[in-house]
Design an enzyme around this catalytic site. Structure first.
Site, short mmCIF file in Angstrom:
data_model
loop_
_atom_site.label_atom_id
_atom_site.label_comp_id
_atom_site.label_asym_id
_atom_site.label_seq_id
_atom_site.Cartn_x
_atom_site.Cartn_y
_atom_site.Cartn_z
N ASN A 134 0.80 -1.22 0.00
CA ASN A 134 0.00 0.00 0.00
C ASN A 134 0.83 1.27 0.00
OD1 ASN A 134 -2.46 1.71 0.63
ND2 ASN A 134 -1.29 2.00 2.51
N ASN B 102 2.83 10.48 -3.77
CA ASN B 102 2.91 11.27 -5.00
C ASN B 102 3.84 12.45 -4.72
OD1 ASN B 102 2.50 12.62 -7.40
ND2 ASN B 102 0.29 12.28 -7.41
N TYR C 75 6.58 8.92 -9.57
CA TYR C 75 5.36 8.27 -9.10
C TYR C 75 4.63 7.59 -10.25
CZ TYR C 75 0.87 7.80 -6.64
OH TYR C 75 -0.30 7.32 -6.07
N GLU D 40 -9.52 9.49 -7.18
CA GLU D 40 -9.62 10.61 -6.24
C GLU D 40 -10.30 10.12 -4.96
OE1 GLU D 40 -8.07 13.20 -7.07
OE2 GLU D 40 -7.85 12.88 -9.23
#
Length: 259
Positions: free
Chosen positions: A93, A97, A156, A188
């Protein structure tokens, strides 16, 4: 719904983020299902999270780890194996960014790769012997940036593109061992970090509205709870014939927002 995760040892990286982050939400949901979370993260708040889980009467373990350091990853996985003797699932996980763009330094670019992709490979590499024994499974957390791009975040984007490729490669590579490998792609999602980013912008509310208006399903952001629900289902036996999949938990953002 009982996902039959009780007493399953689940290695999860990046789960010591702030309360309400994606990793922390998945951690709570694992504990609620009675799984045994083994957390790998550099942030010391992981100790407090594990203590909270133990107060629920559920075992858990925290291995404080800088996942850009191969030796620390190996040490932490061995620590988990020594304690439990098994690993039933891995949730990769970690993800930051970090804005390592095309004009960043070589060192910054490589650090982004180490954090956001190479750590995935290293965690799986060291967990693999136990995953073979348990016929366990791997879930990689990905990002829409791998598919849509974003601008200003080469490290990223490259990492998350690599994570999707590794998901398919490992699914092929490990199928003979009965090991399933899947990825969740997030677009998002409202998290503390996202809130901080929006508040840092001079036109934050306008920017947020512009983003939300592009999310087709209900014009709202994906909740961390929705991501956690999908993640736990995917690693559970209820998803026993699903492998090599890129599962979008994004309200239709990637496929429909440009229609």
């Amino acid at each position: 719904m009982d996902l039959n995760l009780k007493d399953k040892v689940v290695v999860i990286t990046g789960a010591a983020g702030q309360k309400g982050s994606i990793g922390e939400t998945m951690l709570r949901y694992l504990a609620n299902e009675g799984a045994i979370p083994a957390v790998i993260d550099r942030n010391a708040r992981g100790f407090a999270y594990v203590d909270e889980i133990r107060e629920m009467g559920i075992d858990a373990h925290f291995a404080q780890t800088d996942v850009t350091d191969p030796e620390q990853i190996e040490k932490s996985v061995n620590e988990i194996i020594k304690k439990y003797g098994r690993i039933d699932a891995v949730i990769n996980n970690v993800g930051v960014n970090d804005g390592a763009g095309i004009e960043c330094s070589y060192d910054d670019f490589m650090r982004s790769l180490k954090l956001n992709m190479i750590s995935y490979w290293l965690v799986v590499k060291h967990c693999l012997p136990k995953l073979k024994e348990s016929k366990g499974n791997i879930l990689n957390i990905g990002s829409k940036v791998a598919l849509t791009g974003q601008g200003g975040t080469s490290g990223y984007a490259a990492s998350k593109g690599g994570v999707l490729a590794l998901t398919r490669e490992w699914a092929v590579d490990l199928i003979t061992y009965g090991i399933r490998v899947n990825a969740i792609i997030i677009a998002e999602s409202w998290t503390p970090a996202y809130d901080t980013w929006i508040k840092s912008l001079p036109n934050g509310e306008e920017k947020l509205k512009g983003i939300v208006d592009k999310i087709p399903l209900e014009n709202r952001m994906t909740t961390t709870e929705e991501i956690a629900n999908t993640a736990l289902f995917t690693i559970s036996e209820l998803s026993s014939h699903t492998t090599g999949q890129h599962i979008f938990v994004d309200g239709g953002y990637v496929h429909f927002c440009l229609l």
